[in-house]
Enzyme design. Structure first.
Site, PDB file in Angstrom:
ATOM      1  CB  CYS A 279      -0.902  -0.005   1.228  1.00 57.72           C
ATOM      2  SG  CYS A 279      -1.747  -1.570   1.556  1.00 57.72           S
ATOM      3  CB  SER A 280       3.658   1.978  -2.264  1.00 58.43           C
ATOM      4  OG  SER A 280       2.984   2.122  -3.495  1.00 58.43           O
ATOM      5  CB  ALA A 281      -0.136   5.939  -2.724  1.00 59.51           C
ATOM      6  N   PRO A 282       1.480   7.583  -0.358  1.00 59.52           N
ATOM      7  CG  PRO A 282       1.885   9.642   0.680  1.00 59.52           C
ATOM      8  CD  PRO A 282       1.255   8.300   0.919  1.00 59.52           C
ATOM      9  N   GLY A 283       4.179   7.203  -0.927  1.00 60.92           N
ATOM     10  CA  GLY A 283       5.534   6.791  -1.261  1.00 60.92           C
ATOM     11  C   GLY A 283       6.625   7.183  -0.286  1.00 60.92           C
ATOM     12  N   GLY A 284       6.290   7.854   0.793  1.00 62.05           N
ATOM     13  CA  GLY A 284       7.303   8.269   1.754  1.00 62.05           C
ATOM     14  C   GLY A 284       8.055   7.098   2.365  1.00 62.05           C
TER      15      GLY A 284
ATOM     16  CG  ASP B 251      -7.677  -4.498  -4.344  1.00 62.67           C
ATOM     17  OD1 ASP B 251      -7.239  -4.284  -3.187  1.00 62.67           O
ATOM     18  OD2 ASP B 251      -8.892  -4.588  -4.599  1.00 62.67           O
TER      19      ASP B 251
ATOM     20  CG  ASP C  91       1.294   2.923   6.113  1.00 64.61           C
ATOM     21  OD1 ASP C  91       1.264   2.885   7.352  1.00 64.61           O
ATOM     22  OD2 ASP C  91       1.028   3.946   5.456  1.00 64.61           O
TER      23      ASP C  91
ATOM     24  CB  CYS D 156      -1.547   7.242  10.361  1.00 65.21           C
ATOM     25  SG  CYS D 156      -2.761   7.310   9.025  1.00 65.21           S
TER      26      CYS D 156
END
Length: 443
Positions: free
Chosen positions: A259-264, A310, A328, A381
């Site tokens: 679930c990589s976005a936004p990539g931080g 997905d 994440d 988060c």
């Protein structure tokens, strides 16, 4: 000349009525306005302050209305909201000026009749600022009023953490967030970036926990700095930086970020791995992957492959392929309310419950992708225990070939270490609320 308070009302109408994101809407409207720096700062203060204290503000307005909040036009309600916020929480603008400005706005948005109502409500509040009072026999009502949170959320935190920790959480979620950046070790050392920021006119400070973190205490927008453009750092909260630091990374590993976005976190993994090995970054939306790709180019990272997938749907080709899997997972975001205060008003208990199934599906898929001896890093988060430790305990109870590997980030009064080994990070002035757990595959 454009009015800063009118811009604030327009933003709030979008946030409250159209469920828009406050940061995106505010940036868009400020960038299209002709406001000077001082007025832009005032607009920002009013918008975030009004969203933050909406519960208490609405209770005050309601106490001066015969027919209640539902009788008001949205524009008039938001004019009253920003005005009550300024009178109650700010001291930079005289009360009479707030009232006069609100009356003029009401005339422009609605009518002379509406402006009279606005005038009456605000003047009555100035005369009787203590008219609204909470139920002094209810600790829940007292916390709702003091910290301005909806009752369902205060009840949830109280049930899960107890009253003392709930007060600490609510206070932390109302703190003004500082900007923190993560040094890109591929391009420069920590000291080199720290000193370069100082030369560029920024007042900076070392991070609280993460060794790569620099806090921006004062200075112009960090995103408009050439150091950012040239990839010397990434803007990231210090809580989020601890995720990649927890993964026991080294060069030449095969890592999946489901679930990589936004990539931080993806880019942080690549930096720790010294741009070696293989990282596959997945997301469900192509436009979000494009954002990650642009950051990879900016930071000089070339060991990451971005693909649409997905994370809830099992991918047989990834079975037993990864040394590390980061999930994440999508969550309610209750730990980042200090940055996105509209989360208070845009979430519900039902939405939280629906997320748990999604998170468990992703966790089960990750368990099939990781190699024996490898590990999964689960993070959110949010502070909702159903999305955090309850998911982990459910997984461990149903998968005996996995165990929790304890994490430790040092001492900190906002770090809650569990006997099982996972960590909850409470929000404060410097860090978002977060949950991190490392799970190792044994066989």
């Amino acid at each position: 000349m454009e009015n800063s308070r009118k811009v604030a009302v327009d933003v709030l109408i979008n946030v409250f009525d159209r469920k828009s994101y406050s940061n995106i809407t505010l940036d868009k409207m400020l960038n299209s306005s002709k406001l000077n720096a001082q007025d832009r700062a005032l607009t920002t203060e009013i918008v975030y302050g009004t969203i933050k204290y909406k519960y208490t503000i609405d209770k005050i307005i309601d106490s001066f209305l015969v027919e209640g909040l539902s009788s008001l036009d949205s524009s008039i309600l938001n004019i009253l909201r920003i005005s009550i916020y300024q009178i109650k929480y700010l001291d930079k603008v005289p009360n009479f000026a707030v009232v006069d400005e609100a009356v003029e706005l009401a005339k422009k948005y609605k009518s002379k009749g509406a402006s009279k109502l606005v005038n009456a409500v605000l003047r009555n509040y100035i005369r009787k600022p203590d008219k609204h009072s909470f139920n002094r026999f209810s600790s829940i009502d007292a916390m709702c009023s003091e910290f301005s949170f909806p009752k369902w959320l205060v009840k949830l935190f109280t049930k899960q953490y107890g009253e003392a920790l709930t007060k600490k959480i609510l206070k932390g979620l109302n703190e003004r967030p500082c900007v923190t950046v993560r040094v890109n070790s591929l391009k420069a050392s920590y000291d080199e970036v720290f000193e370069a920021l100082q030369r560029n006119g920024y007042v900076v400070k070392e991070g609280i926990i993460c060794p790569d973190a620099i806090m921006i205490i004062r200075g112009q927008s960090i995103l408009k700095n050439t150091l950012f453009d040239e990839g010397y750092f990434t803007v990231q909260d210090e809580s989020a930086m601890l995720v990649a630091d927890s993964m026991d990374l080294c060069e030449n590993l095969n890592v999946l970020d489901l679930c990589s976005a936004p990539g931080g976190k993806t880019t942080h993994i690549a930096e720790i791995m010294n741009n070696k090995g293989s990282i596959e970054a997945f997301d469900i939306y192509e436009n979000k992957l494009e954002l990650i790709q642009s950051n990879l180019i900016r930071l000089g990272i070339n060991n990451v492959k971005c693909s649409i997938m997905d994370a809830e749907k099992y991918n047989e080709s990834l079975k037993n392929s990864a040394d590390r899997v980061l999930i994440d997972v999508p969550c309610s975001g209750l730990g980042i309310i200090r940055k996105k205060p509209e989360i208070k008003w845009n979430k519900s208990n039902n939405q939280l419950n629906a997320l748990v199934k999604i998170q468990r599906n992703i966790l089960m898929n990750a368990s099939r992708y990781v190699k024996v001896g490898g590990s999964i890093l689960y993070s959110t988060c949010t502070l909702n225990k159903d999305e955090n430790e309850n998911n982990i305990l459910w997984f461990i109870n149903n998968n005996t070939n996995f165990e929790i590997e304890p994490l430790y980030f040092g001492k900190g009064d906002n770090l809650l270490y569990s006997k099982e080994g996972y960590v909850t990070i409470l929000p404060n002035e410097y860090m978002d609320g977060f949950f991190i757990c490392k799970i190792k595959r044994l066989k």
